[in-house]
Write an enzyme that holds these catalytic residues in place. Structure first.
Site, PDB file in Angstrom:
ATOM      1  N   HIS A 116      -7.179  -8.436  -3.011  1.00 54.00           N
ATOM      2  CA  HIS A 116      -8.527  -7.932  -2.695  1.00 54.00           C
ATOM      3  C   HIS A 116      -8.570  -6.432  -2.911  1.00 54.00           C
ATOM      4  O   HIS A 116      -7.553  -5.741  -2.848  1.00 54.00           O
ATOM      5  CB  HIS A 116      -8.900  -8.261  -1.239  1.00 54.00           C
TER       6      HIS A 116
ATOM      7  N   TYR B 135       0.838  -1.199   0.000  1.00 55.25           N
ATOM      8  CA  TYR B 135       0.000   0.000   0.000  1.00 55.25           C
ATOM      9  C   TYR B 135       0.867   1.241   0.000  1.00 55.25           C
ATOM     10  O   TYR B 135       1.893   1.285   0.695  1.00 55.25           O
ATOM     11  CB  TYR B 135      -0.892   0.039   1.245  1.00 55.25           C
TER      12      TYR B 135
ATOM     13  N   TYR C 170      -0.530 -10.087   0.258  1.00 56.62           N
ATOM     14  CA  TYR C 170       0.445  -9.643   1.260  1.00 56.62           C
ATOM     15  C   TYR C 170       0.232 -10.395   2.559  1.00 56.62           C
ATOM     16  O   TYR C 170      -0.873 -10.836   2.869  1.00 56.62           O
ATOM     17  CB  TYR C 170       0.400  -8.127   1.477  1.00 56.62           C
TER      18      TYR C 170
ATOM     19  N   ARG D 278      -3.073 -12.419   2.935  1.00 59.23           N
ATOM     20  CA  ARG D 278      -4.321 -11.906   2.390  1.00 59.23           C
ATOM     21  C   ARG D 278      -4.332 -12.174   0.887  1.00 59.23           C
ATOM     22  O   ARG D 278      -3.381 -11.850   0.192  1.00 59.23           O
ATOM     23  CB  ARG D 278      -4.448 -10.382   2.598  1.00 59.23           C
TER      24      ARG D 278
ATOM     25  N   HIS E 183     -10.534  -2.928  -1.449  1.00 58.99           N
ATOM     26  CA  HIS E 183     -11.348  -2.380  -0.365  1.00 58.99           C
ATOM     27  C   HIS E 183     -12.378  -1.423  -0.959  1.00 58.99           C
ATOM     28  O   HIS E 183     -12.027  -0.563  -1.774  1.00 58.99           O
ATOM     29  CB  HIS E 183     -10.486  -1.595   0.620  1.00 58.99           C
TER      30      HIS E 183
HETATM   31 FE   LIG Z   1      -6.036  -4.806   2.345  1.00 59.55          FE
END
Ligand SMILES: [Fe+2]
Lengths: 187, 230
Positions: B154, B102, B141, B151, B156
């Site tokens: 995906h 991110y 990640y 994870r 959000h």
């Molecule tokens: Fe996330």
């Protein structure tokens, strides 16, 4: 149809989604003139998890009536310079701040509402949003406060905490879990 | 109030084993029922004005300098529980880049940042409740907890519907990813069909073209799309 499930907002809600005036309810946008109606106040507090540890980058959304207790969605007389909504995030100490106006009370189908603001909290580890209501003064008789067990009601009252410049400061700490846990509502 | 409760199996079961943050953040006391008054039913009409909307292409912020990764288009509709489209809903999307990182100061993962990818956008649904973003497929990640898990890729989503009841924050997953079945966050939804509804579908190239791989995903908000009464 079935509603889509909730999932956590996670730790990485983008800073780029939060603009300068987003936590300032007295202005519709950063470039807009502030409303002339009502008393501008600062609503400050922290969001903490079990053990009193701060929640970092939790997202708070604040939603309230204008200074006269009106909502633009349902009242043509509502303050045109006030949409009643703002958003912010907590810093590394778990602290947040909203600049807003002291909301007015009103009467609706549920009864006579004391001055209040609804707060939504979203955060890492919170799989569902949580909703609470902060009251700004003696709120005896408010039907929402009345739905809370008597012993927990003081947890929903903002505490007046001096002034910052000319503005009155109200403190409202949100404890997600454990000692002094904030009462949360189902909608 | 039965009309504000979620259908069985749709809400995540918390706290989640293996996800320690849920043990320290989930309130212990059950939520208190309250009668929906004006504050709970009305919603601010000016959120789009306050936040600003319009970022559609996350993958190519600077024309001619696309982000690294599989270029995708994600599109779909925002609907109410009767299946009616919600026009004018604010839809926010944010995500990791193709390496699983991110663009956020809190994310300290080893995976590299991509200067051409920031990874967030906000738009309004059109008259048919439709939204669409161009972006890249995010990477997986690892969650930095002692007994880690990965994870799955995906997206959000945060959506503002016509009332406070219809405010939704959720995540969307990609079809066929082996990490889906191992994800403690997706798997916290008890109902298998509800889990499946969080997984996007492939969209036919005929509908998307040959620049972006297409996925479609509808999101259903709680409540009926009615104007809140005063
Ligand atoms: Fe996330």
């Amino acid at each position: 149809m079935f509603p889509t499930s909730q999932q956590t907002i996670g730790p990485f809600f983008p800073r780029g989604f939060i603009a300068d005036a987003d936590n300032d309810l007295t202005r519709v946008t950063a470039k807009a003139k502030p409303t002339k109606r009502g008393e501008t106040i600062l609503l400050r507090g922290t969001v903490t998890q079990q053990g009193g540890k701060p929640c970092v980058n939790a997202i708070l959304e604040c939603w309230q009536a204008d200074a006269a207790g009106r909502f633009a969605a349902v009242d043509a007389e509502a303050d045109p310079d006030f949409i009643g909504w703002g958003r912010t995030f907590t810093d590394v100490t778990g602290a947040y701040e909203f600049r807003t106006v002291l909301p007015g009370g009103f009467t609706d189908g549920t009864g006579t509402r004391a001055p209040h603001a609804n707060l939504t909290v979203l955060g890492s580890g919170l799989m569902r949003r949580v909703l609470t209501t902060v009251f700004f003064a003696d709120a005896a008789g408010d039907p929402v406060l009345g739905s809370v067990p008597a012993g927990l009601r003081p947890l929903l009252l903002a505490r007046e905490d001096g002034k910052d410049g000319k503005l009155r400061v109200f403190r409202f700490d949100i404890r997600l879990r454990g000692e002094g846990e904030t009462p949360f509502f189902d909608l | 109030m039965s009309d504000v409760s979620w259908p069985t199996g749709v809400e995540p079961v918390v706290p989640i084993p293996g996800y320690p943050n849920t043990w320290t953040h989930t309130p212990q006391r059950p939520a208190i029922a309250r009668a929906p008054g004006r504050t709970e039913l009305a919603a601010p009409p000016g959120i789009a004005r306050k936040l600003g909307v319009g970022t559609v292409n996350l993958a190519e912020r600077v024309p001619g300098k696309p982000a690294i990764g599989q270029l995708i288009e994600i599109s779909g509709r925002i609907l109410d529980e009767d299946g009616r489209p919600i026009a004018g809903a604010v839809v926010e999307l944010w995500q990791a880049n193709a390496a699983g990182r991110y663009a956020h100061p809190i994310d300290q993962a080893l995976a590299p940042l991509d200067p051409n990818f920031e990874g967030h956008g906000r738009i309004l649904t059109d008259a048919d409740g439709r939204y669409a973003f161009f972006t890249v497929k995010p990477g997986a990640y690892a969650v930095p907890v002692q007994e880690t898990w990965w994870r799955p890729p995906h997206l959000h989503f945060s959506v503002f519907g016509p009332s406070c009841l219809s405010r939704l924050v959720t995540q969307m997953y990609f079809p066929g990813d082996p990490l889906n079945a191992l994800d403690r966050i997706l798997c916290s939804i008890p109902d298998a069909a509800a889990q499946q509804r969080m997984i996007a579908r492939m969209a036919p190239p005929a509908a998307v073209g040959d620049r972006y791989l297409g996925f479609s995903h509808d999101i259903v908000l709680r409540g009926r799309n009615a104007t809140p009464e005063g």
